[in-house]
Design an enzyme around this catalytic site. Structure first.
Site, PDB file in Angstrom:
ATOM      1  N   GLU A  41       0.850  -1.202   0.000  1.00  0.00           N
ATOM      2  CA  GLU A  41       0.000   0.000   0.000  1.00  0.00           C
ATOM      3  C   GLU A  41       0.877   1.240   0.000  1.00  0.00           C
ATOM      4  OE1 GLU A  41      -2.734   0.295   3.334  1.00  0.00           O
ATOM      5  OE2 GLU A  41      -2.769   2.487   3.113  1.00  0.00           O
ATOM      6  N   ARG A  45       0.266  10.345   0.652  1.00  0.00           N
ATOM      7  CA  ARG A  45       0.581  11.359   1.660  1.00  0.00           C
ATOM      8  C   ARG A  45       1.780  12.190   1.293  1.00  0.00           C
ATOM      9  NH1 ARG A  45       0.117   7.821   7.129  1.00  0.00           N
ATOM     10  NH2 ARG A  45      -1.575   6.520   6.401  1.00  0.00           N
ATOM     11  N   THR A  69      -4.704   5.918   1.759  1.00  0.00           N
ATOM     12  CA  THR A  69      -5.079   7.286   2.110  1.00  0.00           C
ATOM     13  C   THR A  69      -5.912   7.939   1.002  1.00  0.00           C
ATOM     14  OG1 THR A  69      -2.885   7.352   3.201  1.00  0.00           O
ATOM     15  CG2 THR A  69      -4.231   9.319   3.364  1.00  0.00           C
ATOM     16  N   LYS A 129     -11.009  -2.552   6.571  1.00  0.00           N
ATOM     17  CA  LYS A 129      -9.859  -2.163   7.406  1.00  0.00           C
ATOM     18  C   LYS A 129     -10.400  -1.648   8.740  1.00  0.00           C
ATOM     19  CE  LYS A 129      -6.964   1.947   7.124  1.00  0.00           C
ATOM     20  NZ  LYS A 129      -5.804   2.604   6.515  1.00  0.00           N
TER      21      LYS A 129
HETATM   22  C1  3PG Z   1      -0.906   4.730   8.931  1.00  0.00           C
HETATM   23  O1  3PG Z   1      -1.778   5.420   9.391  1.00  0.00           O
HETATM   24  O2  3PG Z   1       0.145   5.177   8.487  1.00  0.00           O
HETATM   25  C2  3PG Z   1      -1.139   3.268   8.846  1.00  0.00           C
HETATM   26  O3  3PG Z   1      -2.256   2.933   9.546  1.00  0.00           O
HETATM   27  C3  3PG Z   1       0.037   2.535   9.371  1.00  0.00           C
HETATM   28  O4  3PG Z   1       0.116   2.788  10.705  1.00  0.00           O
HETATM   29  P1  3PG Z   1       1.444   2.438  11.472  1.00  0.00           P
HETATM   30  O5  3PG Z   1       2.492   3.387  10.998  1.00  0.00           O
HETATM   31  O6  3PG Z   1       1.071   2.642  12.913  1.00  0.00           O
HETATM   32  O7  3PG Z   1       1.781   0.989  11.150  1.00  0.00           O
END
Ligand code: 3PG
Length: 207
Positions: A41, A45, A69, A129
């Site tokens: 994934e 961002r 995202t 999710k």
């Molecule tokens: C995020 O929000 O970046 C993902 O959910 C991954 O979360 P993490 O960095 O806590 O694994």
């Protein structure tokens, strides 16, 4: 075309990637795939996220590259054009899901409550999710959902690491977990792909 369940069953862990430098995208994806994690994934961002998706889709055919995202329908269309094969959103948005249906993009929408999970189920979705997993109560919440929300399966994401992932993966309603711990920023910046492959292989052996 793979279903979202197919994607989630490729490995116990889906790496969640925040890519700052597009040049790192291909070696990072190759390192993760070498460790046995194929569903990746790439989150929208950073300004280079779509470029990163395009590069991985073109250069790493063993990877199943997805987009994370997703915040609106335009994101969906741009990601599909870049080569994304599945989509992930932090929350449950009918507009995003409509756009994904139109584009043929399998979706993993985020839910944090039974109401959101039920709204997804009403659309015929059964793989969701759970986000952000740790902040929302983690394993006990998913355990409590198993009976009333029978038939739904979850990919908990957010705050999970190698130490806590097994407790999630042991739950009958957890299909895989998402997390960024397999691609530490330090290793990516330093081009330490051996570390990424080792973390991926350890993650792939979980569950
Ligand atoms: C995020 O929000 O970046 C993902 O959910 C991954 O979360 P993490 O960095 O806590 O694994």
């Amino acid at each position: 075309m793979m279903t979202i369940e197919d994607v989630c069953r490729l490995a116990p862990v889906v790496p969640v990637l925040v890519i700052d430098d597009a040049e790192t995208a291909v070696p990072l994806a190759q390192a993760l795939v070498a460790g046995g994690l194929r569903a990746l994934e790439i989150t929208l961002r950073t300004p280079v996220a779509l470029d990163a998706i395009r590069r991985v889709a073109d250069a790493v055919p063993e990877a199943v590259v997805g987009v994370g995202t997703l915040m609106n329908a335009d994101d969906v269309r741009a990601s599909v054009a870049a080569g994304a094969r599945f989509g992930v959103s932090p929350g449950f948005s009918a507009r995003i899901l409509d756009a994904a249906d139109e584009a043929g993009l399998p979706m993993l929408p985020g839910v944090a409550t039974p109401s959101e999970a039920m709204a997804a189920a009403e659309r015929g979705m059964s793989v969701l999710k759970f986000f952000p997993a740790e902040a929302n109560g983690g394993v006990p919440v998913l355990r409590a959902w198993a009976s009333p929300l029978a038939g739904l399966h979850f990919c908990p994401t957010g705050g999970i690491n190698a130490a806590t992932a097994p407790d999630y993966l042991a739950l009958p309603n957890v299909i895989c977990v998402g997390g960024s711990w397999v691609a530490p920023e330090r290793a990516v910046v330093q081009g330490d792909w051996d570390t990424v492959t080792r973390l991926a292989a350890e993650a792939g052996a979980l569950g």
